[in-house]
Design a protein around this motif. Structure first.
Motif, PDB file in Angstrom:
ATOM      1  N   GLU A  45      -4.981   4.388 -43.030  1.00  0.00           N
ATOM      2  CA  GLU A  45      -5.987   3.333 -43.076  1.00  0.00           C
ATOM      3  C   GLU A  45      -6.661   3.187 -41.705  1.00  0.00           C
ATOM      4  OE1 GLU A  45      -4.372  -0.530 -43.972  1.00  0.00           O
ATOM      5  OE2 GLU A  45      -6.213  -1.487 -43.219  1.00  0.00           O
ATOM      6  N   GLY A  46      -5.861   3.105 -40.671  1.00  0.00           N
ATOM      7  CA  GLY A  46      -6.405   2.852 -39.339  1.00  0.00           C
ATOM      8  C   GLY A  46      -7.330   3.950 -38.844  1.00  0.00           C
ATOM      9  N   ILE A  47      -6.842   5.164 -38.862  1.00  0.00           N
ATOM     10  CA  ILE A  47      -7.657   6.270 -38.350  1.00  0.00           C
ATOM     11  C   ILE A  47      -8.831   6.547 -39.276  1.00  0.00           C
ATOM     12  CG2 ILE A  47      -7.603   8.739 -37.839  1.00  0.00           C
ATOM     13  CD1 ILE A  47      -4.726   8.288 -36.805  1.00  0.00           C
ATOM     14  N   GLY A  48      -8.593   6.437 -40.566  1.00  0.00           N
ATOM     15  CA  GLY A  48      -9.695   6.639 -41.510  1.00  0.00           C
ATOM     16  C   GLY A  48     -10.822   5.648 -41.273  1.00  0.00           C
ATOM     17  N   ALA A  49     -10.457   4.384 -41.112  1.00  0.00           N
ATOM     18  CA  ALA A  49     -11.480   3.356 -40.898  1.00  0.00           C
ATOM     19  C   ALA A  49     -12.155   3.540 -39.542  1.00  0.00           C
ATOM     20  CB  ALA A  49     -10.850   1.964 -40.986  1.00  0.00           C
ATOM     21  N   TYR A  50     -11.380   3.980 -38.568  1.00  0.00           N
ATOM     22  CA  TYR A  50     -11.944   4.205 -37.230  1.00  0.00           C
ATOM     23  C   TYR A  50     -12.997   5.323 -37.281  1.00  0.00           C
ATOM     24  CZ  TYR A  50     -12.030   4.896 -32.134  1.00  0.00           C
ATOM     25  OH  TYR A  50     -12.411   5.006 -30.828  1.00  0.00           O
ATOM     26  N   ILE A  51     -12.690   6.370 -38.012  1.00  0.00           N
ATOM     27  CA  ILE A  51     -13.661   7.467 -38.173  1.00  0.00           C
ATOM     28  C   ILE A  51     -14.935   6.940 -38.840  1.00  0.00           C
ATOM     29  CG2 ILE A  51     -14.127   9.618 -39.416  1.00  0.00           C
ATOM     30  CD1 ILE A  51     -11.123  10.324 -38.953  1.00  0.00           C
ATOM     31  N   ASP A  52     -14.760   6.182 -39.907  1.00  0.00           N
ATOM     32  CA  ASP A  52     -15.932   5.621 -40.582  1.00  0.00           C
ATOM     33  C   ASP A  52     -16.771   4.777 -39.632  1.00  0.00           C
ATOM     34  OD1 ASP A  52     -15.533   6.756 -43.061  1.00  0.00           O
ATOM     35  OD2 ASP A  52     -14.284   5.123 -43.802  1.00  0.00           O
ATOM     36  N   ALA A  53     -16.098   3.931 -38.877  1.00  0.00           N
ATOM     37  CA  ALA A  53     -16.814   3.020 -37.980  1.00  0.00           C
ATOM     38  C   ALA A  53     -17.568   3.791 -36.907  1.00  0.00           C
ATOM     39  CB  ALA A  53     -15.836   2.038 -37.341  1.00  0.00           C
ATOM     40  N   LYS A  54     -16.901   4.772 -36.315  1.00  0.00           N
ATOM     41  CA  LYS A  54     -17.553   5.519 -35.242  1.00  0.00           C
ATOM     42  C   LYS A  54     -18.685   6.399 -35.783  1.00  0.00           C
ATOM     43  CE  LYS A  54     -16.576   5.911 -31.368  1.00  0.00           C
ATOM     44  NZ  LYS A  54     -16.608   6.896 -30.291  1.00  0.00           N
ATOM     45  N   MET A  55     -18.518   6.905 -36.980  1.00  0.00           N
ATOM     46  CA  MET A  55     -19.612   7.688 -37.571  1.00  0.00           C
ATOM     47  C   MET A  55     -20.814   6.787 -37.850  1.00  0.00           C
ATOM     48  SD  MET A  55     -19.031  10.919 -37.843  1.00  0.00           S
ATOM     49  CE  MET A  55     -19.882  11.688 -39.220  1.00  0.00           C
ATOM     50  N   SER A  94     -15.220  14.967 -44.922  1.00  0.00           N
ATOM     51  CA  SER A  94     -14.649  16.208 -44.395  1.00  0.00           C
ATOM     52  C   SER A  94     -13.795  15.934 -43.160  1.00  0.00           C
ATOM     53  CB  SER A  94     -15.776  17.177 -44.022  1.00  0.00           C
ATOM     54  OG  SER A  94     -16.583  17.463 -45.147  1.00  0.00           O
ATOM     55  N   ILE A  95     -14.331  15.120 -42.264  1.00  0.00           N
ATOM     56  CA  ILE A  95     -13.594  14.826 -41.035  1.00  0.00           C
ATOM     57  C   ILE A  95     -12.275  14.123 -41.352  1.00  0.00           C
ATOM     58  CG2 ILE A  95     -13.628  13.457 -38.914  1.00  0.00           C
ATOM     59  CD1 ILE A  95     -16.726  13.845 -38.965  1.00  0.00           C
ATOM     60  N   LYS A  96     -12.353  13.120 -42.208  1.00  0.00           N
ATOM     61  CA  LYS A  96     -11.126  12.386 -42.554  1.00  0.00           C
ATOM     62  C   LYS A  96     -10.116  13.306 -43.227  1.00  0.00           C
ATOM     63  CE  LYS A  96     -13.428   8.929 -44.457  1.00  0.00           C
ATOM     64  NZ  LYS A  96     -13.705   7.691 -45.222  1.00  0.00           N
ATOM     65  N   GLN A  97     -10.646  14.141 -44.104  1.00  0.00           N
ATOM     66  CA  GLN A  97      -9.758  15.061 -44.817  1.00  0.00           C
ATOM     67  C   GLN A  97      -8.991  15.950 -43.837  1.00  0.00           C
ATOM     68  OE1 GLN A  97     -11.960  17.269 -47.716  1.00  0.00           O
ATOM     69  NE2 GLN A  97     -10.275  18.665 -48.189  1.00  0.00           N
ATOM     70  N   ILE A  98      -9.725  16.577 -42.923  1.00  0.00           N
ATOM     71  CA  ILE A  98      -9.082  17.496 -41.987  1.00  0.00           C
ATOM     72  C   ILE A  98      -8.100  16.758 -41.075  1.00  0.00           C
ATOM     73  CG2 ILE A  98      -9.464  19.087 -40.056  1.00  0.00           C
ATOM     74  CD1 ILE A  98     -12.183  19.763 -41.312  1.00  0.00           C
ATOM     75  N   ILE A  99      -8.558  15.660 -40.507  1.00  0.00           N
ATOM     76  CA  ILE A  99      -7.706  15.001 -39.517  1.00  0.00           C
ATOM     77  C   ILE A  99      -6.502  14.313 -40.159  1.00  0.00           C
ATOM     78  CG2 ILE A  99      -7.628  13.087 -37.865  1.00  0.00           C
ATOM     79  CD1 ILE A  99     -10.235  13.966 -36.761  1.00  0.00           C
ATOM     80  N   LEU A 100      -6.728  13.577 -41.224  1.00  0.00           N
ATOM     81  CA  LEU A 100      -5.605  12.854 -41.834  1.00  0.00           C
ATOM     82  C   LEU A 100      -4.565  13.837 -42.371  1.00  0.00           C
ATOM     83  CD1 LEU A 100      -7.464   9.897 -43.572  1.00  0.00           C
ATOM     84  CD2 LEU A 100      -6.167   9.916 -41.430  1.00  0.00           C
ATOM     85  N   ARG A 101      -5.050  14.904 -42.972  1.00  0.00           N
ATOM     86  CA  ARG A 101      -4.118  15.921 -43.439  1.00  0.00           C
ATOM     87  C   ARG A 101      -3.469  16.637 -42.253  1.00  0.00           C
ATOM     88  NH1 ARG A 101      -5.276  20.536 -48.026  1.00  0.00           N
ATOM     89  NH2 ARG A 101      -3.324  21.677 -47.711  1.00  0.00           N
ATOM     90  N   GLY A 102      -4.301  16.841 -41.211  1.00  0.00           N
ATOM     91  CA  GLY A 102      -3.814  17.555 -40.036  1.00  0.00           C
ATOM     92  C   GLY A 102      -2.696  16.824 -39.319  1.00  0.00           C
ATOM     93  N   ILE A 103      -2.726  15.514 -39.352  1.00  0.00           N
ATOM     94  CA  ILE A 103      -1.672  14.747 -38.689  1.00  0.00           C
ATOM     95  C   ILE A 103      -0.584  14.317 -39.678  1.00  0.00           C
ATOM     96  CG2 ILE A 103      -3.244  13.898 -36.907  1.00  0.00           C
ATOM     97  CD1 ILE A 103      -3.298  11.222 -38.338  1.00  0.00           C
ATOM     98  N   GLY A 104      -0.710  14.808 -40.904  1.00  0.00           N
ATOM     99  CA  GLY A 104       0.316  14.499 -41.904  1.00  0.00           C
ATOM    100  C   GLY A 104       0.359  13.038 -42.300  1.00  0.00           C
ATOM    101  N   ALA A 105      -0.832  12.464 -42.487  1.00  0.00           N
ATOM    102  CA  ALA A 105      -0.892  11.035 -42.812  1.00  0.00           C
ATOM    103  C   ALA A 105      -1.537  10.775 -44.161  1.00  0.00           C
ATOM    104  CB  ALA A 105      -1.674  10.298 -41.731  1.00  0.00           C
ATOM    105  N   THR A 106      -1.589  11.800 -45.010  1.00  0.00           N
ATOM    106  CA  THR A 106      -2.212  11.565 -46.321  1.00  0.00           C
ATOM    107  C   THR A 106      -1.175  11.076 -47.305  1.00  0.00           C
ATOM    108  OG1 THR A 106      -1.998  13.957 -46.537  1.00  0.00           O
ATOM    109  CG2 THR A 106      -4.200  13.082 -46.225  1.00  0.00           C
ATOM    110  N   GLY A 107      -1.639  10.147 -48.121  1.00  0.00           N
ATOM    111  CA  GLY A 107      -0.794   9.502 -49.118  1.00  0.00           C
ATOM    112  C   GLY A 107       0.082  10.490 -49.809  1.00  0.00           C
TER     113      GLY A 107
END
Lengths: 211, 211
Positions: free
Chosen positions: B90-100, B198-211
């Motif tokens: 939630e945190g990183i995903g929302a942060y990406i959205d906000a910064k984009m 795309s960014i969220k997909q790569i990063i969230l999966r990359g850090i192992g934080a996907t549901g």
DNA sequence: TCTTTACTTGACCATACGGTCAGGATGCGC
DNA sequence: GCGCATCCTGACCGTATGGTCAAGTAAAGA
């Protein structure tokens, strides 16, 4: 009686001076931007009188143009690694390594490039439209092939490429910020390795390309 | 007899003009850099005589300083989302959205910030050393906690943060390059969504934080 | 209404910058 | 060694820019 110690032949001196000027110009343009850079400053850094610069490069803009074009060449060279790769893990991993190495060794060049693009690429717009466009299309196709072969997750190749460029170049363009956040110290060898490893870990895992 | 239609009161006019000038300055500084920007150009864009700028902002540098400080505030605001989050996804995903969203809505501000940092932060070095340092340390701690709680893979939080900054700001700073590679057209709504996804997909999966 | 304070602006100034040039130095081909 | 082409450079120039100023206008306060 051609001497080899101090290259006094005309051709050698010419090449040497051009190199000297281009190297100084790259630094100054990177530090001050095109508008903030002065020919006098570049001349001082190169250890030559200002009028001499104008002998080799008639205008400030022509000097700048040459600097940017050289950088673009370096930029593209990192592509070879991408092409030679057998799969995504190897190709993208090596590409990250190569671009990080460029950021580390030639931060000034990266900054000049960033500055040029930020100012709407007044000098190298044609390169963007031709060479870079072709390069990007080609790489996107390779990635699409990897996806269709099931070697990585389906991802828009363009956004992946942007992410690779952004992340690797950030270490050059925002190097000062990184250094400040690192307690005012430049990254050590170990920290650079850590950066490379972290980036590769996140991206390769993020696109589902880990062994 | 205070009028509400056209704000002629001194205080209102002052605020209005300052806003006008700051907005014009942000654009001009972003397009031309500090050195390339001229007070005359900013004045023309703001629709005011040049001497009037110097009434509100005594020097070019003071005007620039104000622009950069405003941008830094916007920059930090996106942090709130990060803090309020319950976990990494939630945190990183929302942060990406906000910064984009910031990159999309205020590209000029992002460019000025990039330019300032690239030139070794002559104006906001103290902010980097204090506010930004604290912010980064705080966020790194949150990420470390998530890691220790097993909610994401062990990753150097700093390099993750750099990656987030780099990737999201790239869409503003290198917007011109992206536009050129997009056939000379600005990204559409759908393309911006695709970028975020795309960014969220790569990063969230990359850090192992996907549901 | 009168005074004072805040704002506005065209004209002006000093400086710094990109670029020029004339004349001298230096190496090269013959 | 000689003539020629290339290279070098201090001095100079026109322009553009950041910044100033004094004189004027409009609003606030009494």
């Amino acid at each position: 009686m051609p001497q080899s110690k101090r290259p006094n032949s005309k051709k050698e001196r010419r090449l040497e001076n051009e190199k000297l000027i281009l190297s100084a110009a790259e630094k100054v343009f990177a530090e001050a931007g095109f508008g903030g850079a002065t020919m006098q400053l570049i001349a001082d850094m190169a250890g030559l009188p200002k009028a001499n610069l104008h002998y080799y490069f008639p205008t400030k803009e022509s000097l700048y143009r040459q600097v940017v074009q050289n950088i673009f060449q370096t930029w593209l060279q990192a592509a070879d690694i991408f092409d030679a790769a057998e799969g995504p893990e190897e190709g993208i991993g090596a590409y990250i390594d190569a671009k990080m190495e460029i950021s580390r060794r030639h931060p000034a060049g990266s900054k000049v490039w960033a500055s040029e693009v930020m100012h709407r690429a007044p000098v190298i717009q044609d390169y963007l439209e031709t060479t870079l466009m072709e390069w990007t299309d080609g790489r996107a196709k390779i990635i699409d092939r990897w996806i269709s072969e099931g070697r990585m997750a389906p991802i828009n190749p363009r956004h992946l490429l942007y992410m690779l460029w952004a992340t690797t170049q950030h270490y050059a363009d925002f190097g000062h910020q990184i250094e400040t956040l690192n307690g005012g110290e430049a990254l050590t060898d170990a920290q650079w390795e850590d950066a490379k490893t972290s980036i590769k870990q996140i991206i390769l895992r993020g696109i589902g390309a880990t062994g």
